[in-house]
Design an enzyme around this catalytic site. Structure first.
Site, mmCIF file in Angstrom:
data_model
loop_
_atom_site.group_PDB
_atom_site.id
_atom_site.type_symbol
_atom_site.label_atom_id
_atom_site.label_comp_id
_atom_site.label_asym_id
_atom_site.label_seq_id
_atom_site.Cartn_x
_atom_site.Cartn_y
_atom_site.Cartn_z
ATOM 1 N N ALA A 14 -26.138 22.262 -12.627
ATOM 2 C CA ALA A 14 -26.573 23.641 -12.364
ATOM 3 C C ALA A 14 -25.932 24.583 -13.367
ATOM 4 O O ALA A 14 -24.933 24.241 -14.012
ATOM 5 C CB ALA A 14 -26.184 24.041 -10.946
ATOM 6 N N CYS A 15 -26.488 25.775 -13.490
ATOM 7 C CA CYS A 15 -25.987 26.811 -14.399
ATOM 8 C C CYS A 15 -24.503 27.051 -14.126
ATOM 9 O O CYS A 15 -24.115 27.110 -12.963
ATOM 10 C CB CYS A 15 -26.775 28.105 -14.187
ATOM 11 S SG CYS A 15 -26.230 29.462 -15.239
ATOM 12 N N PRO A 16 -23.661 27.134 -15.109
ATOM 13 C CA PRO A 16 -23.942 27.236 -16.539
ATOM 14 C C PRO A 16 -23.819 25.911 -17.298
ATOM 15 O O PRO A 16 -23.844 25.906 -18.516
ATOM 16 C CB PRO A 16 -22.858 28.210 -17.012
ATOM 17 C CG PRO A 16 -21.665 27.803 -16.196
ATOM 18 C CD PRO A 16 -22.246 27.445 -14.829
#
Length: 188
Positions: A14-16
């Site tokens: 998932a981000c980042p």
């Protein structure tokens, strides 16, 4: 079949993290080479486009294969790239104290699924990937505080808003991942 010089597996991240791994992989590549990033995070398309724009690398496009998004980025030469950072920044705590006596405009650029489960009261949900089409929803002369999970997407969004003529754009760092202020859900 798209010819690439290197493949990066960012599935399940998932981000980042897809951007962090992409940045590292790009640093190890030669200018002109193409990297294929395989990701499953739906927000990664907007992130890859925005990151490429901010670094000067060339975002070539994304191909969907089932649940996997294959992003293609061409590494630019050093004279083509300078990673920009939005200069106007506010801390989570400073935004929180601002909220005690005024109603600052807060634009949350996380994906709508992230926003629904927890967001700052009265924040406007404007996912990074929709930002350019929805600029008319914002007032160019109002002070705008941009927030995401870690300050990375909001940095890119702040740059986009500033280059679109918004006068007072402030990136909120470190963002929702360390927000201690009030939050609400909008699950019906």
């Amino acid at each position: 079949m798209i010819k690439t010089n290197s493949i990066l597996d960012a599935k399940g991240l998932a981000c980042p993290m897809p951007i962090v791994k992409t940045k590292k992989a790009m640093n190890a590549m030669d200018a002109g080479h193409v990297l294929e990033i395989q990701a499953t995070d739906k927000g990664s398309t907007a992130d890859m486009k925005a990151w490429s724009e901010s670094t000067g690398h060339q975002y070539l496009g994304t191909v969907e294969e089932g649940t996997v998004l294959k992003h293609y980025i061409r590494k630019s030469s050093s004279d083509e790239q300078i990673e920009k950072k939005h200069e106007n920044v506010i801390s989570n705590d400073d935004l929180l104290s601002k909220m005690e006596n005024q109603k600052p405009v807060v634009v949350d650029v996380r994906e709508s699924a992230e926003f629904v489960f927890s967001h700052i009261p009265n924040a406007v949900s404007l996912p990074l990937g929709e930002l350019e089409e929805r600029l008319s929803e914002l007032d160019k002369n109002t002070e705008i505080h941009v927030i995401c999970r870690t300050g990375s997407r909001s940095d890119l969004a702040a740059q986009k808003l500033t280059s679109a003529g918004f006068k007072q754009v402030i990136n909120v760092v470190p963002g929702m991942s360390q927000w201690n202020g009030p939050t609400e859900k909008s699950i019906s």
